[in-house]
Design an enzyme around this catalytic site. Structure first.
Site, PDB file in Angstrom:
ATOM      1  NE  ARG A 117      -0.976  56.855  26.832  1.00 11.89           N
ATOM      2  CZ  ARG A 117      -2.265  57.167  26.728  1.00 11.89           C
ATOM      3  NH1 ARG A 117      -2.805  57.345  25.554  1.00 11.89           N
ATOM      4  NH2 ARG A 117      -2.996  57.289  27.803  1.00 11.89           N
ATOM      5  NE  ARG A 124     -10.353  56.000  21.902  1.00 14.52           N
ATOM      6  CZ  ARG A 124      -9.304  56.627  22.434  1.00 14.52           C
ATOM      7  NH1 ARG A 124      -8.360  57.097  21.666  1.00 14.52           N
ATOM      8  NH2 ARG A 124      -9.190  56.758  23.736  1.00 14.52           N
ATOM      9  CE  LYS A 165     -11.569  59.426  26.518  1.00 14.10           C
ATOM     10  NZ  LYS A 165     -10.542  58.488  27.016  1.00 14.10           N
ATOM     11  CG  ASN A 166     -10.468  60.289  30.711  1.00 14.77           C
ATOM     12  OD1 ASN A 166     -10.695  59.535  29.765  1.00 14.77           O
ATOM     13  ND2 ASN A 166      -9.537  61.244  30.670  1.00 14.77           N
ATOM     14  CB  ILE A 223       1.437  49.482  31.682  1.00 13.13           C
ATOM     15  CG1 ILE A 223       2.033  48.234  31.023  1.00 13.13           C
ATOM     16  CG2 ILE A 223       0.416  50.132  30.758  1.00 13.13           C
ATOM     17  CD1 ILE A 223       1.050  47.068  30.993  1.00 13.13           C
ATOM     18  CG  ASP A 258      -6.906  64.291  28.130  1.00 16.19           C
ATOM     19  OD1 ASP A 258      -5.884  63.898  27.556  1.00 16.19           O
ATOM     20  OD2 ASP A 258      -7.615  63.549  28.833  1.00 16.19           O
ATOM     21  CB  CYS A 272      -1.074  55.427  21.423  1.00 18.71           C
ATOM     22  SG  CYS A 272      -0.947  56.720  22.643  1.00 18.71           S
TER      23      CYS A 272
HETATM   24  C1  UD1 Z   1      -5.334  59.197  31.607  1.00 17.75           C
HETATM   25  C2  UD1 Z   1      -6.486  59.669  30.740  1.00 17.75           C
HETATM   26  C3  UD1 Z   1      -5.966  60.477  29.559  1.00 17.75           C
HETATM   27  C4  UD1 Z   1      -5.081  61.613  30.043  1.00 17.75           C
HETATM   28  C5  UD1 Z   1      -3.991  61.096  30.987  1.00 17.75           C
HETATM   29  C6  UD1 Z   1      -3.183  62.206  31.641  1.00 17.75           C
HETATM   30  C7  UD1 Z   1      -8.158  57.967  31.023  1.00 17.75           C
HETATM   31  C8  UD1 Z   1      -8.924  56.851  30.410  1.00 17.75           C
HETATM   32  N1  UD1 Z   1      -7.208  58.510  30.260  1.00 17.75           N
HETATM   33  O1  UD1 Z   1      -4.516  58.339  30.802  1.00 17.75           O
HETATM   34  O2  UD1 Z   1      -7.086  60.997  28.857  1.00 17.75           O
HETATM   35  O3  UD1 Z   1      -4.458  62.210  28.944  1.00 17.75           O
HETATM   36  O4  UD1 Z   1      -4.590  60.338  32.052  1.00 17.75           O
HETATM   37  O5  UD1 Z   1      -4.016  63.083  32.310  1.00 17.75           O
HETATM   38  O6  UD1 Z   1      -8.424  58.378  32.130  1.00 17.75           O
HETATM   39  N2  UD1 Z   1       3.344  56.519  32.689  1.00 17.75           N
HETATM   40  C9  UD1 Z   1       4.472  55.727  32.828  1.00 17.75           C
HETATM   41  N3  UD1 Z   1       4.303  54.478  33.346  1.00 17.75           N
HETATM   42  C10 UD1 Z   1       3.077  54.004  33.721  1.00 17.75           C
HETATM   43  C11 UD1 Z   1       1.954  54.834  33.582  1.00 17.75           C
HETATM   44  C12 UD1 Z   1       2.115  56.097  33.047  1.00 17.75           C
HETATM   45  O7  UD1 Z   1       5.590  56.127  32.509  1.00 17.75           O
HETATM   46  O8  UD1 Z   1       3.000  52.846  34.183  1.00 17.75           O
HETATM   47  C13 UD1 Z   1       3.500  57.874  32.091  1.00 17.75           C
HETATM   48  C14 UD1 Z   1       2.754  57.997  30.735  1.00 17.75           C
HETATM   49  O9  UD1 Z   1       3.529  57.492  29.661  1.00 17.75           O
HETATM   50  C15 UD1 Z   1       2.520  59.485  30.660  1.00 17.75           C
HETATM   51  C16 UD1 Z   1       2.292  59.879  32.135  1.00 17.75           C
HETATM   52  O10 UD1 Z   1       2.852  58.823  32.916  1.00 17.75           O
HETATM   53  O11 UD1 Z   1       3.667  60.122  30.179  1.00 17.75           O
HETATM   54  C17 UD1 Z   1       0.837  60.060  32.521  1.00 17.75           C
HETATM   55  O12 UD1 Z   1       0.097  58.939  32.158  1.00 17.75           O
HETATM   56  P1  UD1 Z   1      -1.207  58.489  32.934  1.00 17.75           P
HETATM   57  O13 UD1 Z   1      -1.618  59.526  33.926  1.00 17.75           O
HETATM   58  O14 UD1 Z   1      -1.002  57.111  33.407  1.00 17.75           O
HETATM   59  O15 UD1 Z   1      -2.263  58.469  31.741  1.00 17.75           O
HETATM   60  P2  UD1 Z   1      -3.420  57.424  31.510  1.00 17.75           P
HETATM   61  O16 UD1 Z   1      -3.966  56.942  32.791  1.00 17.75           O
HETATM   62  O17 UD1 Z   1      -2.989  56.427  30.491  1.00 17.75           O
END
Ligand code: UD1
Length: 417
Positions: free
Chosen positions: A121, A397, A22-23, A123, A303, A116
Site C-alpha cells: 500500500r 473499525r 465509512k469510506n 502512497i 471490499d 498492512c
Molecule cells: C480505498 C478504500 C478501501 C478500498 C480501496 C480500493 C477508503 C478509506 N478506503 O482505499 O476500503 O479497499 O479504496 O477500493 O476509502 N496504490 C499505489 N500507490 C498509491 C495509492 C494506491 O500503488 O499512491 C495502489 C494500492 O496499493 C492498491 C491500489 O492502488 O493496490 C488501490 O488503492 P486505493 O484505491 O488508493 O485504496 P485506498 O484509497 O487506500
C-alpha cells in the site's frame, strides 16, 4: 482484543436500516478543515474509524462534537499541521488529511502509513500529485513533510484509479490557482459524495463519478450541512448474511445501484428492488461464480471479495475469484479452511480456486483485517456449531454494532471485550 462468539445455523430474517458510509465520511471529515468554519455532517457511522478521524481533527485544533450520528466540526480554530503518528498507526486512511491540511495550513506533517495486511500500500501517487501541484516534499525517516505557499492547478494522470489519491488531489486543489484536471480518476460513489460536500461549501469541482475530474481553484469556502451516503459495503455484507444462511432480508436506506447486484444474482439469490430498499431471499443452493474479479468501481469491489469467498465456499460447484486491487488480500482464506472450506490460493497469491462444500464447521479463528473479519462472521453464521473469532478491533473499525444488528435478525452472536 475482543472476540465474537457465534453459534451457527440460524437463518437470518428481518429488516435492517443501513448506516452511513465509512469510506465517504473519512474524506468528508478531512474536507471539513477547508472552510475554516462550521460543517454539520449527518449520517456518520459510529465506528472506530470515524472516531479516529475526529481525534485527528481535534489534535490539529478543530472543535468537534459527535452525537446521534451527527458530527459538528468548527475548523476556524485549526492551529497545527501535524497529524498525530499514533492516529496514523490506528488508521491508515489518515493519509486523507494530507491534502486538506496542506491546503489550509500551507504545510503538513504526517508519518508514513506503511503496509498492512492487504499488502505494501504505497502512497507514491499521492506524493507525486502533490509535487506536481507545486508542493515541496521532504521525507525524514518515516515522516513526510509537505509544504507549499501556493499550489498551482495542473493536469494529473493517475497510473491506477486510486480512491485515496483522487480524494487527496481534490482536497489539495480546491484553493489551487487555476484549473486542476485528474485523468484516470477513481469513480467510486464516495468520490461523488465528497464532490457534493465540497460543492455545498462553494468549491468549483465537476466530473466526480467519471474518470476526469476538473477542479477550479476558489478563494474561500463557506459553512456546510451534509448527509453522508449509505454504506454499500455494509449493505452487501448484510445481504450476504441472508444469502449464506438460506434466509431473507430487506435492507433499507441504500442506493441500490451502488451495489454489485449482478453478482448476487449470479449466486442464484432472488432480489427485489424498490426505492432505497433491497429485498433478498436465498435459494436452496448457492450457485458458484466461474470468474469473479475485483476491480475499481463500477466493477466488483475488493471490499466485498472476502465476504463473497465465504459465500462461494458453500456453493454447489467450483468458483474462481481473482483479487486485482490488493496484492495480498487473502488472510481470511486460511481461517475459512480451518472451518472446512476447500480453497486453494494460487502462487500469484491473488487467485482463489473455491470448491464449494456442503457444510462449514465452527472453529477458533483470528480476524486479521476489517472485511476479512466480516467474512469470517458470515461463514460462522452458516457453520455447524460454535465459532470464536478473535479480533483486534478490526471489525469495529468499519461495522457499527454488527453483533447487535445480526442478533436482531435472528443470529446467535455475542461480542466480548
Ligand atoms: C480505498 C478504500 C478501501 C478500498 C480501496 C480500493 C477508503 C478509506 N478506503 O482505499 O476500503 O479497499 O479504496 O477500493 O476509502 N496504490 C499505489 N500507490 C498509491 C495509492 C494506491 O500503488 O499512491 C495502489 C494500492 O496499493 C492498491 C491500489 O492502488 O493496490 C488501490 O488503492 P486505493 O484505491 O488508493 O485504496 P485506498 O484509497 O487506500
Amino acid at each position: 482484543m475482543g472476540r465474537y462468539l457465534i453459534n451457527g445455523g440460524k437463518k437470518i430474517s428481518g429488516t435492517l436500516k443501513i448506516n452511513g458510509s465509512k469510506n465517504s465520511v473519512l474524506p468528508i471529515l478531512a474536507a471539513s478543515i477547508l472552510n475554516s468554519g462550521q460543517s454539520v455532517i449527518h449520517n456518520c457511522p459510529d465506528i472506530y474509524d470515524t472516531h479516529t478521524a475526529l481525534k485527528i481533527l481535534k489534535h490539529v485544533g478543530c472543535k468537534v462534537k459527535f452525537e446521534n450520528h451527527t458530527a459538528i466540526i468548527d475548523s476556524s480554530t485549526i492551529n497545527s499541521y501535524e497529524v498525530d503518528p499514533d492516529l496514523v498507526k490506528e488508521m491508515r486512511s489518515s493519509i486523507i488529511f494530507l491534502g486538506s491540511i496542506l491546503s489550509v495550513m500551507k504545510r503538513v506533517s504526517i508519518s508514513y502509513p506503511g503496509g498492512c495486511e492487504l499488502g505494501k500500500r504505497p502512497i507514491d501517487f499521492h506524493l507525486a500529485a502533490l509535487k506536481k501541484l507545486g508542493a515541496q516534499i521532504i521525507e525524514d525517516g518515516d515522516k513526510i513533510i509537505c509544504s507549499a505557499e501556493n499550489l498551482k492547478g495542473c493536469k494529473i494522470k493517475l497510473k491506477f484509479p486510486s480512491v485515496g489519491a483522487t480524494q487527496n488531489i481534490i482536497l489539495a486543489s480546491v484553493f489551487a490557482r487555476g484549473s486542476t484536471k485528474i485523468i484516470n480518476a477513481a469513480r467510486e460513489p464516495e468520490i461523488i459524495d465528497l464532490q457534493n460536500f465540497l460543492k455545498k461549501m462553494g468549491a468549483d469541482i465537476n466530473g466526480a463519478g467519471t474518470s476526469q475530474i476538473v477542479i477550479n481553484g476558489v478563494e474561500k469556502l463557506s459553512n456546510v450541512e451534509h448527509k453522508v451516503i449509505p454504506d454499500r459495503i455494509v449493505a452487501a455484507t448484510f445481504l450476504i448474511s441472508a444469502a449464506i444462511t438460506k434466509g431473507q432480508i430487506e435492507i433499507e436506506n441504500v442506493i441500490t445501484n451502488h451495489l454489485p447486484l449482478i453478482n448476487f444474482l449470479q449466486t442464484g439469490c432472488y432480489i427485489k428492488l424498490s426505492k432505497n430498499k433491497i429485498y433478498l431471499k436465498a435459494k436452496e443452493f448457492i450457485r458458484p461464480i466461474k470468474n469473479l474479479q475485483t476491480m475499481p468501481y463500477p466493477y466488483f469491489p475488493t471490499d466485498l471479495q472476502a465476504q463473497f469467498v465465504s459465500l462461494l465456499s458453500l456453493a454447489s460447484g467450483r468458483s474462481i475469484v481473482k483479487e486485482n486491487v490488493f496484492e495480498s488480500r487473502n488472510k481470511h482464506i486460511p481461517e475459512l479452511i480451518k472451518m472446512g472450506a476447500k480453497i486453494k490460493i494460487l502462487p500469484d497469491n491473488t487467485t482463489f480456486i473455491i470448491d464449494g462444500v456442503k457444510r462449514l464447521n465452527g472453529a477458533y479463528l483470528i480476524s486479521k483485517d476489517l472485511r476479512g473479519g466480516a467474512a469470517l462472521i458470515l461463514a460462522a453464521l452458516a457453520a455447524y456449531g460454535k465459532t470464536i473469532i478473535q479480533d483486534e478491533n478490526h471489525i469495529l473499525r468499519g461495522y457499527e454494532k454488527i453483533e447487535e444488528k445480526l442478533k436482531s435478525l435472528g443470529a446467535d452472536i455475542k461480542y466480548e471485550q
